[in-house]
Motif scaffolding. Sequence first.
Motif, PDB file in Angstrom:
ATOM      1  N   GLU A  66       1.140  57.446  14.636  1.00  0.00           N
ATOM      2  CA  GLU A  66       1.413  57.147  13.228  1.00  0.00           C
ATOM      3  C   GLU A  66       1.350  55.652  12.954  1.00  0.00           C
ATOM      4  O   GLU A  66       2.031  54.849  13.609  1.00  0.00           O
ATOM      5  CB  GLU A  66       2.806  57.677  12.856  1.00  0.00           C
ATOM      6  N   GLU A  89       6.938  61.093  14.523  1.00  0.00           N
ATOM      7  CA  GLU A  89       6.548  61.470  13.165  1.00  0.00           C
ATOM      8  C   GLU A  89       7.430  60.735  12.158  1.00  0.00           C
ATOM      9  O   GLU A  89       8.383  60.053  12.518  1.00  0.00           O
ATOM     10  CB  GLU A  89       6.690  62.984  12.987  1.00  0.00           C
ATOM     11  N   ARG A  90       7.131  60.906  10.878  1.00  0.00           N
ATOM     12  CA  ARG A  90       7.997  60.389   9.827  1.00  0.00           C
ATOM     13  C   ARG A  90       8.977  61.468   9.396  1.00  0.00           C
ATOM     14  O   ARG A  90       8.626  62.651   9.352  1.00  0.00           O
ATOM     15  CB  ARG A  90       7.169  59.898   8.638  1.00  0.00           C
ATOM     16  N   THR A 145      12.785  49.180   8.883  1.00  0.00           N
ATOM     17  CA  THR A 145      13.199  49.942  10.066  1.00  0.00           C
ATOM     18  C   THR A 145      13.196  49.054  11.299  1.00  0.00           C
ATOM     19  O   THR A 145      14.146  49.080  12.097  1.00  0.00           O
ATOM     20  CB  THR A 145      12.270  51.149  10.279  1.00  0.00           C
ATOM     21  N   SER A 149       1.237  52.368   9.839  1.00  0.00           N
ATOM     22  CA  SER A 149       2.134  51.928   8.761  1.00  0.00           C
ATOM     23  C   SER A 149       1.519  52.031   7.377  1.00  0.00           C
ATOM     24  O   SER A 149       2.128  51.588   6.399  1.00  0.00           O
ATOM     25  CB  SER A 149       2.568  50.475   9.009  1.00  0.00           C
ATOM     26  N   GLY A 202      10.316  59.561   4.873  1.00  0.00           N
ATOM     27  CA  GLY A 202       9.181  58.709   5.198  1.00  0.00           C
ATOM     28  C   GLY A 202       9.460  57.651   6.242  1.00  0.00           C
ATOM     29  O   GLY A 202       8.602  56.814   6.517  1.00  0.00           O
ATOM     30  N   ASN A 203      10.633  57.666   6.835  1.00  0.00           N
ATOM     31  CA  ASN A 203      10.970  56.674   7.849  1.00  0.00           C
ATOM     32  C   ASN A 203      10.279  57.003   9.171  1.00  0.00           C
ATOM     33  O   ASN A 203      10.293  58.159   9.613  1.00  0.00           O
ATOM     34  CB  ASN A 203      12.479  56.629   8.076  1.00  0.00           C
ATOM     35  N   ILE A 204       9.713  55.993   9.807  1.00  0.00           N
ATOM     36  CA  ILE A 204       9.077  56.194  11.097  1.00  0.00           C
ATOM     37  C   ILE A 204      10.158  56.488  12.143  1.00  0.00           C
ATOM     38  O   ILE A 204      11.238  55.891  12.138  1.00  0.00           O
ATOM     39  CB  ILE A 204       8.239  54.960  11.513  1.00  0.00           C
ATOM     40  N   THR A 205       9.863  57.431  13.027  1.00  0.00           N
ATOM     41  CA  THR A 205      10.773  57.743  14.130  1.00  0.00           C
ATOM     42  C   THR A 205      10.052  57.485  15.449  1.00  0.00           C
ATOM     43  O   THR A 205       8.838  57.289  15.490  1.00  0.00           O
ATOM     44  CB  THR A 205      11.241  59.202  14.076  1.00  0.00           C
ATOM     45  N   GLU A 208       5.379  55.793  18.951  1.00  0.00           N
ATOM     46  CA  GLU A 208       5.647  56.338  17.623  1.00  0.00           C
ATOM     47  C   GLU A 208       5.837  57.866  17.636  1.00  0.00           C
ATOM     48  O   GLU A 208       5.155  58.588  18.356  1.00  0.00           O
ATOM     49  CB  GLU A 208       4.488  56.007  16.668  1.00  0.00           C
ATOM     50  N   ASP A 239       8.603  50.383   6.984  1.00  0.00           N
ATOM     51  CA  ASP A 239       8.574  50.174   8.429  1.00  0.00           C
ATOM     52  C   ASP A 239       9.170  48.829   8.811  1.00  0.00           C
ATOM     53  O   ASP A 239       9.896  48.713   9.811  1.00  0.00           O
ATOM     54  CB  ASP A 239       7.134  50.272   8.953  1.00  0.00           C
ATOM     55  N   HIS A 299       3.467  52.527   4.114  1.00  0.00           N
ATOM     56  CA  HIS A 299       4.886  52.440   4.479  1.00  0.00           C
ATOM     57  C   HIS A 299       5.233  51.051   5.019  1.00  0.00           C
ATOM     58  O   HIS A 299       6.194  50.905   5.780  1.00  0.00           O
ATOM     59  CB  HIS A 299       5.222  53.491   5.547  1.00  0.00           C
TER      60      HIS A 299
END
Length: 507
Positions: free
Chosen positions: A250, A205-206, A262, A252, A210-213, A203, A259, A255
């Motif tokens: 990070e 950051e967002r 995503t 969920s 707010g999308n997880i990267t 994981e 997530d 989110h």
Amino acid sequence: MHDRRLPAIAALLVGACAHHPAPLPTPDVGLNGNWVVRQPMGDGTSRNSYFALTQRGDSIGGTIRTTQFFYRTVIGAGTADSFQITGVMRDGASERRATYTGKLVGDTLHLFTRRNAQSPMTESKAVRAPAGEGAMPARIEPPARHAVRDNGLARTPPMGWNSWNKFAGRVDDAAVRAMADAMASNGMRDAGYVYVNIDDTWEGERDAQGNITTNRKFPDMKALADYVHAKGLKLGIYSSPGPNTCAGYEGSYGHEAQDARTYAAWGIDYLKYDWCGARNIYTDAEMPAVYQKMGDALLATGRPIVYSLCQYGREDVWTWGADVGGNLWRTTGDIRDTWDSMTRIGFAQDSLARFAKPGHWNDPDMLEIGNGGMSADEYRTHMSLWSILAAPLLAGNDLRAMTPEIRDILLNREVIAIDQDAGGKQGARAWQDGDREIWTRELADGSRAVALFNRGDAPASITARWASLGVRARQARDLWAHQDVSPGSEHTATVPAHGVVLLRVTR
């Protein structure tokens, strides 16, 4: 449960907890204030541990937040020159403690701790952080309970590979591609091992939305999924319902639907969802509703994603795991690559047999076969017991470096057929005398799997008497010797120490 993942700063977990109000704000003088230890992880992220301390005289209070743990109460004493603090928190029905000694040098807080009494002391250096940085997020109330629709997946126990046992936080894109290559070429894919699962530490950051990267170890998750899919395999991923994962990355929390979308867009086929940081927000009694939230979110994506609940058997998960959309649920704490760990977990599954069925499986954790901590006989016991248990078969070794013996254990098609039997009935203990045990499993074609286990330290003779086991035997086959045996009215075998004889008995 991945407590073994903690960096040194999260160490020494032993004991009691109380809940006290947060301390009143105080000037950032001496030990007073918010302190942070920033630990770069080498992947573009850092694991931050926060010590919000309040000192009045020689009494020290406050909170500690480190990786997956939030110690709501600090009990401490001393001065800036020499102090000791103990963080206490509740963890389900138990409590945990983390103890530090320290001193303030200039404006740097030096903190010392050890993982256990035998471990060396480790030092971390904390600097001042803005007030409120690292605070736990506000609680989101769990949803009302309802039954989540069955996703129709995992009609037999999932088979594949998971990164944690061998690679832990070292897993990266190249390693996952290499495992997929190996599975496609060494016979594992054709034997049914299809999931390539990335555990914790992928994981990032967002983003602003707010999308997880992903972090630097995984530059393009969609491209990785495409690569795995092109090999005829499927890709799995990992998260937590808490703000942080077990390793402090990070989670969920707040989110879940975002997530899930995503993951679907990336092409993910499997989600392992680990309780860890959620215990800082929710009680164990709220687990079902919290896991239901992600179960709904995965269904809403429209993509078939196997849902694996990882909460270590707490709150009798086998009684509600299927209702929240789970295809499998962990029944125990983490397995280790030792005989004691594997047998303690595996042979304790007997009472859970009635909760397993197609699409919904008890999960006694991943396979350790090939990681070097057990003998070949012990690994054959591992594979046989998990197959009798209708357990998921998720290899955890380096698939590029298997010996022929380990490969033959993992790829024994006759043993795999027991695990993957379409009837979906988990086996159970049928007889025990000291270290000698017989387990049986009813199979879809009316035959039985019969396992003769010797948990002792010397070879032992074990006799399976068919009538007393309720088995009608006309034919029998030894699945490790790959040869038929004469069943007669009973079958006697000399079983090696820590070994097994696994039979398929046909009436």
